[in-house]
Write an enzyme that holds these catalytic residues in place. Structure first.
Site, PDB file in Angstrom:
ATOM      1  N   ASP A  85     -60.634 -17.872  52.128  1.00  0.00           N
ATOM      2  CA  ASP A  85     -61.021 -16.783  51.240  1.00  0.00           C
ATOM      3  C   ASP A  85     -62.336 -16.167  51.705  1.00  0.00           C
ATOM      4  OD1 ASP A  85     -61.085 -16.524  47.550  1.00  0.00           O
ATOM      5  OD2 ASP A  85     -61.015 -15.020  49.152  1.00  0.00           O
ATOM      6  N   ALA A  87     -66.032 -14.002  50.786  1.00  0.00           N
ATOM      7  CA  ALA A  87     -67.169 -14.214  49.873  1.00  0.00           C
ATOM      8  C   ALA A  87     -68.033 -12.959  49.880  1.00  0.00           C
ATOM      9  CB  ALA A  87     -68.007 -15.422  50.305  1.00  0.00           C
ATOM     10  N   ASP A  88     -68.779 -12.793  48.781  1.00  0.00           N
ATOM     11  CA  ASP A  88     -69.698 -11.641  48.731  1.00  0.00           C
ATOM     12  C   ASP A  88     -71.058 -12.001  49.313  1.00  0.00           C
ATOM     13  OD1 ASP A  88     -67.955  -9.827  47.248  1.00  0.00           O
ATOM     14  OD2 ASP A  88     -68.107 -11.360  45.698  1.00  0.00           O
ATOM     15  N   GLY A  99     -66.316 -13.007  43.602  1.00  0.00           N
ATOM     16  CA  GLY A  99     -65.877 -12.403  42.360  1.00  0.00           C
ATOM     17  C   GLY A  99     -66.133 -10.918  42.236  1.00  0.00           C
ATOM     18  N   GLU A 107     -59.617 -18.005  41.871  1.00  0.00           N
ATOM     19  CA  GLU A 107     -60.149 -18.466  43.169  1.00  0.00           C
ATOM     20  C   GLU A 107     -60.817 -19.821  42.997  1.00  0.00           C
ATOM     21  OE1 GLU A 107     -62.684 -15.209  44.159  1.00  0.00           O
ATOM     22  OE2 GLU A 107     -61.151 -14.229  45.387  1.00  0.00           O
ATOM     23  N   LYS A 125     -72.603 -10.528  55.021  1.00  0.00           N
ATOM     24  CA  LYS A 125     -72.563 -11.305  53.772  1.00  0.00           C
ATOM     25  C   LYS A 125     -73.625 -12.415  53.754  1.00  0.00           C
ATOM     26  CE  LYS A 125     -68.851  -9.032  52.492  1.00  0.00           C
ATOM     27  NZ  LYS A 125     -67.606  -9.693  52.182  1.00  0.00           N
TER      28      LYS A 125
END
Ligand code: DER
Length: 234
Positions: A85, A87-88, A99, A107, A125
């Site tokens: 996944d 990520a921010d 999110g 998640e 990021k």
């Protein structure tokens, strides 16, 4: 290289860790999308087989279905071999903010059930500390009396100069998650002290469902940058 090309490079690298027969957590967002596409391609080419995917959003579920990736849910597959996944934000301790795409609850449920959780990001990021990007730190809350919950969240992080905002959709209505909840975005001006203390305090606020700090969950982070790929293991 464009940011999207970097995202694809990180995603394809992560998929090299996928083995036939695995139960996979399928992430959500523009980076994870490349990983799901790649898994679908390898299945089609016969280079991967016998994969079951647990999607972390309705959007990923639709993408996986369109690619013919066999899907299941967490109840029937409580232990997941590997999740991939985006990520921010990623801090130096591999703590994440996730999110901003609104899928943090599913998640975190899926990625919390994984033996291995590979995070894929482009280098933009990387942050010095969680909340350091000045962008939102999302919190999923129940819709009823959301302003009360937002006020409690904002005062919790008063020292960090926190501003809490209800997330809206493109029509100016409250954004609604796959789970029928709202999202309060927290904008922090200064570093939070102890992340675990902050996490526990947020989860104790009645009305909060889950937040977007993923602490001590990632086992590997793959960063794609102009100078190449970096792989960080916890
Ligand atoms: O919203 C999410 O949790 C997404 O995974 C997000 O953290 C990363 O989205 P991106 O890959 O589109 O930047």
């Amino acid at each position: 290289l464009t940011q999207d090309e970097l995202k694809r490079i990180a995603a394809y690298k992560a998929v090299e860790f996928v083995e036939s027969g695995m139960v996979l957590g399928l992430g959500t967002g523009s980076t994870a999308k490349h990983a799901v596409d790649r898994i679908g391609e390898l299945l089609r080419q016969g280079k991967l087989s016998n994969i079951v995917g647990i999607p972390t959003s309705k959007k990923t579920e639709e993408q996986a279905l369109s690619l013919g990736i066999p899907l299941a849910d967490l109840d029937s597959h409580p232990t997941i071999d590997l999740a991939i996944d985006g990520a921010d934000e990623v801090d130096p301790h591999l703590n994440l903010v996730k999110g901003r795409g609104g899928s943090l609850l599913r998640e975190k449920m899926v990625e919390g059930a994984c033996k291995k959780f590979i995070v894929i990001v482009d280098e933009s990021k990387l942050v010095k500390y969680v909340g350091g990007s000045g962008l939102a730190m999302p919190v999923e809350v129940v819709p009823i009396w959301w302003a009360t919950t937002a006020r409690k969240l904002q005062s919790l992080f008063e020292e960090s100069g926190c501003v809490a905002k209800l997330r809206k959709d493109s029509k100016g209505e409250p954004f609604v998650t796959d789970n029928g909840n709202y999202v309060i975005d927290l904008y922090l001006k200064k570093e939070i002290g102890d992340l675990q203390v902050a996490s526990d305090a947020m989860l104790r606020i009645t009305g909060v469902v889950e937040h977007g700090m993923f602490l001590d969950m990632a086992t590997t982070v793959i960063v794609a940058g102009e100078l190449g790929i970096t792989i960080k293991h916890k």
